[in-house]
Design an enzyme around this catalytic site. Sequence first.
Site, short mmCIF file in Angstrom:
data_model
loop_
_atom_site.label_atom_id
_atom_site.label_comp_id
_atom_site.label_asym_id
_atom_site.label_seq_id
_atom_site.Cartn_x
_atom_site.Cartn_y
_atom_site.Cartn_z
N HIS A 1 -2.90 0.55 3.54
CA HIS A 1 -2.45 0.37 2.18
C HIS A 1 -2.49 1.50 1.32
O HIS A 1 -3.55 2.08 1.04
CB HIS A 1 -3.03 -0.75 1.56
CG HIS A 1 -2.45 -1.40 0.38
ND1 HIS A 1 -1.35 -2.44 0.31
CD2 HIS A 1 -2.91 -1.28 -0.97
CE1 HIS A 1 -1.17 -2.62 -0.77
NE2 HIS A 1 -1.98 -1.91 -1.52
N MET B 1 0.83 4.78 -7.93
CA MET B 1 0.79 4.35 -9.41
C MET B 1 1.46 5.61 -10.23
O MET B 1 1.12 7.05 -9.84
CB MET B 1 -0.73 4.07 -10.00
CG MET B 1 -1.62 2.85 -8.99
SD MET B 1 -3.13 2.82 -9.79
CE MET B 1 -3.61 1.94 -8.46
N MET C 1 3.49 0.55 -7.56
CA MET C 1 3.15 0.24 -9.03
C MET C 1 3.85 1.28 -9.79
O MET C 1 3.14 2.13 -10.41
CB MET C 1 1.76 0.11 -9.15
CG MET C 1 1.19 -1.31 -8.51
SD MET C 1 -0.70 -1.19 -8.07
CE MET C 1 -0.63 0.10 -6.53
N SER D 1 -7.42 -0.28 1.77
CA SER D 1 -6.67 0.41 0.54
C SER D 1 -7.40 1.77 0.40
O SER D 1 -8.53 1.71 0.32
CB SER D 1 -6.69 -0.33 -0.50
OG SER D 1 -6.32 0.47 -1.69
N MET E 1 -1.10 -10.39 -6.49
CA MET E 1 -2.17 -9.51 -6.83
C MET E 1 -3.25 -10.55 -7.41
O MET E 1 -2.94 -11.40 -8.27
CB MET E 1 -1.72 -8.65 -8.09
CG MET E 1 -0.49 -7.57 -7.41
SD MET E 1 -1.22 -6.55 -6.34
CE MET E 1 -2.75 -5.82 -7.06
N HIS F 1 2.51 0.00 -1.56
CA HIS F 1 2.48 -0.65 -2.83
C HIS F 1 2.92 0.00 -3.83
O HIS F 1 2.19 0.89 -4.45
CB HIS F 1 1.14 -1.34 -2.82
CG HIS F 1 0.94 -2.17 -4.06
ND1 HIS F 1 -0.39 -2.65 -4.61
CD2 HIS F 1 2.10 -2.81 -4.76
CE1 HIS F 1 -0.15 -3.50 -5.61
NE2 HIS F 1 1.20 -3.54 -5.94
N ASP G 1 -1.72 2.76 -2.52
CA ASP G 1 -1.64 2.18 -3.62
C ASP G 1 -0.54 3.40 -4.74
O ASP G 1 -1.57 4.39 -5.03
CB ASP G 1 -2.72 1.93 -4.47
CG ASP G 1 -3.09 0.61 -3.97
OD1 ASP G 1 -2.50 -0.54 -3.92
OD2 ASP G 1 -4.10 0.26 -3.36
N ASP H 1 -4.01 -8.98 -2.54
CA ASP H 1 -4.46 -7.42 -2.99
C ASP H 1 -5.39 -7.75 -4.07
O ASP H 1 -4.90 -8.04 -5.30
CB ASP H 1 -3.11 -6.78 -3.19
CG ASP H 1 -3.75 -5.20 -3.41
OD1 ASP H 1 -4.80 -4.98 -3.59
OD2 ASP H 1 -2.78 -4.48 -3.74
C1 DX5 Z 1 -4.98 -2.50 -7.50
C2 DX5 Z 1 -4.57 -2.05 -5.93
C3 DX5 Z 1 -5.10 -2.49 -5.04
C4 DX5 Z 1 -6.64 -2.65 -4.91
C5 DX5 Z 1 -7.46 -2.88 -3.89
O1 DX5 Z 1 -4.29 -1.84 -8.44
O2 DX5 Z 1 -3.31 -2.27 -5.92
O3 DX5 Z 1 -4.68 -2.31 -3.71
O4 DX5 Z 1 -7.16 -1.51 -5.65
O5 DX5 Z 1 -8.71 -2.59 -3.85
P1 DX5 Z 1 -10.03 -3.48 -4.21
O6 DX5 Z 1 -10.07 -4.24 -2.83
O7 DX5 Z 1 -11.07 -2.52 -4.39
O8 DX5 Z 1 -9.64 -4.62 -5.19
ZN ZN Z 2 -2.24 -2.10 -3.45
#
Ligand code: DX5
Ligand code: ZN
Length: 225
Positions: free
Chosen positions: A33, A37, A68, A8, A137, A66, A35, A175
Amino acid sequence: MSVALAPSLLSADFSRLGDAARACEDGGADWIHFDVMDGHFVPNLTVGPIVLRALRKATRVPFDVHLMIEEPLSTLDQYLDAGAARVAVHVEAEPHLHRFAQHVRGRGVNPGVAINPGTALASLDEALLFVDFVLVMTVDPGWGGQAFIEGSLDRVGRLSEMIRRAGSRATIAVDGGVGPDNIAPLVRAGARHFVAGASVFSDGDVPGSIRRLREAAGSAGTLRA
Ligand code: DX5
Ligand code: ZN
């Protein structure tokens, strides 16, 4: 069936994301990956389709996106156009999972559903028949570097059993807080795709960290399909 590793970028240096993506490729990452947000579904804000599109030129490693975000269907095409190869929306954010899955698959991309630690697995019952993967998650999403929530291992095992009973072909991705210390039991519980942020980026040796994760996953023994 083998295990897929998806570093990620959330834990990478955001001023050098291209270098981070190339380091993942050098380390043999299966996916990168992203993220995404929106500051609403989760309190944090990260990257959007413009950054994805720019990084698409930096590496050949496929992108695992992903989302969010609230109302993901309204901006989904931007992520597909930017080069996502698999994409997950949250069951807590999207009531039209069938429409989502059909649309994504129609674009040649793998659809998945993500589920927060506090949401009942039963809410996935029907969706298991039309998504390609479930992103479990194992932290409450929003930040990287959080601790793996105890009890998640059992949850992965229960989901694995639900998938088997439903006759679904969905695979399990995990994750949050994944590292060399917990990846083998997660493999044994049925997970096959692993997102890892802090455990890949925190010591400055991305290829070495990916290798250690792969070795630890391999110590789980022979995998069933
Ligand atoms: C959480 C994310 C992740 C996560 C992964 O909000 O979806 O992808 O941060 O990072 P680690 O492995 O540091 O938890
Ligand atoms: Zn993620």
